[in-house]
Design an enzyme around this catalytic site. Structure first.
Site, PDB file in Angstrom:
ATOM      1  N   LYS A 178     -23.903  54.154 -26.979  1.00 32.59           N
ATOM      2  CA  LYS A 178     -24.241  52.820 -27.496  1.00 32.59           C
ATOM      3  C   LYS A 178     -25.740  52.542 -27.517  1.00 32.59           C
ATOM      4  CE  LYS A 178     -19.861  50.582 -26.265  1.00 32.59           C
ATOM      5  NZ  LYS A 178     -19.246  49.406 -25.608  1.00 32.59           N
ATOM      6  N   ASP A 231     -18.794  43.438 -28.856  1.00 29.78           N
ATOM      7  CA  ASP A 231     -18.137  43.186 -27.568  1.00 29.78           C
ATOM      8  C   ASP A 231     -18.272  41.718 -27.163  1.00 29.78           C
ATOM      9  OD1 ASP A 231     -17.194  45.753 -27.149  1.00 29.78           O
ATOM     10  OD2 ASP A 231     -18.992  46.401 -26.071  1.00 29.78           O
TER      11      ASP A 231
END
Length: 287
Positions: free
Chosen positions: A69, A105
């Site tokens: 990420k 998220d």
């Protein structure tokens, strides 16, 4: 390389455990759309070249998971303000010829709270009246969730982590609204907590349980756990036993997938009971 249908992916190392292909495959079938969504295992050393070759290989974009990420953040040509703030990217797509990166998220967690507790949960839990949100853990998930809570307008956020230095680092997101406390100070903070969020691996299958006496929490408080294997963690079981609202980790996984599907396949899907049931069955029925 061109294909007659959009191709998207989830990339990580390892990646065999990912449920994302099931989620996106369900939506492709539900909407009758042509498309493919595939798992790809890429070693960290090979990840930059993988990203640079996406267009040439015919990918429209994809999801990024551990441990890529932060690298995806650095390799994105255009970042959303949210991704810039979090410092990590989990969703990639092409727009106007450039590779865009976002972190879904944060909105995924908030959407799951809305769906589980109702849109008025800040008022119902007392957060709008001065109670705090207490976040356990200081990793990437904690950072994303804190950014989401800041975006929602909550102004009393507390983060606790076994490594105090990592917790202190998260206060830089908004020093006026985020406070770091030592791990052993958590019990003393529970009476003034409206939302307790576990972002650590404690309680996950194969890990130690999160042992925390929830008796001091107010009766209106909610408890969320981002762990979804098992779906009912010891922390959530303890919350339900006390009559508190409990929010499991699966919904965050499902809701964070919605924006990416829209970017790659052009439809905004819904997180439905049938989708949830399908993923729970794949997890072995631990629902």
């Amino acid at each position: 390389m061109t294909t007659p249908y959009p191709r998207a992916f989830v990339v990580g190392h390892p990646i065999a455990h990912s449920r994302s292909p099931l989620i996106h495959g369900h939506w492709l079938a539900e909407h009758g759309l042509p498309g493919r969504y595939e798992r790809i295992d890429v070693h960290p050393d090979a990840f930059p070249n993988f990203v640079r070759s996406l267009r040439a290989e015919g990918w429209v974009g994809g999801n990024v998971t551990i441990p890529h990420k932060e690298a995806a953040f650095r390799l994105s040509q255009v970042l959303t303000p949210r991704a810039e703030r979090i410092g990590a990217v989990n969703t990639l797509w092409f727009e106007d010829g450039r590779l865009h990166g976002d972190n879904t998220d944060a909105p995924g967690f908030l959407a799951h709270l809305d769906a589980s507790l109702g849109a008025g949960w800040p008022e119902a839990t007392g957060l709008a009246g001065g109670r705090a949100t207490l976040v356990l853990g200081a990793g990437g998930a904690a950072r994303a969730i804190l950014v989401g809570l800041l975006e929602r307008g909550l102004d009393r956020l507390i983060v606790a982590n076994r490594s105090a230095e990592r917790a202190e680092g998260l206060t830089a997101l908004d020093p006026a609204r985020i406070t770091a406390i030592p791990w052993d100070s958590v019990p003393a903070r529970l009476p003034a907590t409206g939302l307790l969020v576990n972002t650590t691996a404690l309680g996950m299958a194969g890990q130690d349980p999160l042992t925390l006496d929830l008796a001091p929490l107010p009766g209106e408080a909610a408890v969320a756990d981002i762990v979804y294997v098992p779906l009912e963690t010891p922390l959530l079981a303890a919350a339900r036993a006390r009559g508190l609202a409990a929010v499991d980790g699966l919904g965050m996984l499902l809701h964070q997938a919605v924006p990416g599907f829209f970017r790659w396949f052009g439809r905004t899907p819904e997180v439905t009971p049938s989708l949830r049931a399908r993923i729970v069955a794949d997890l072995g029925g631990h629902g």
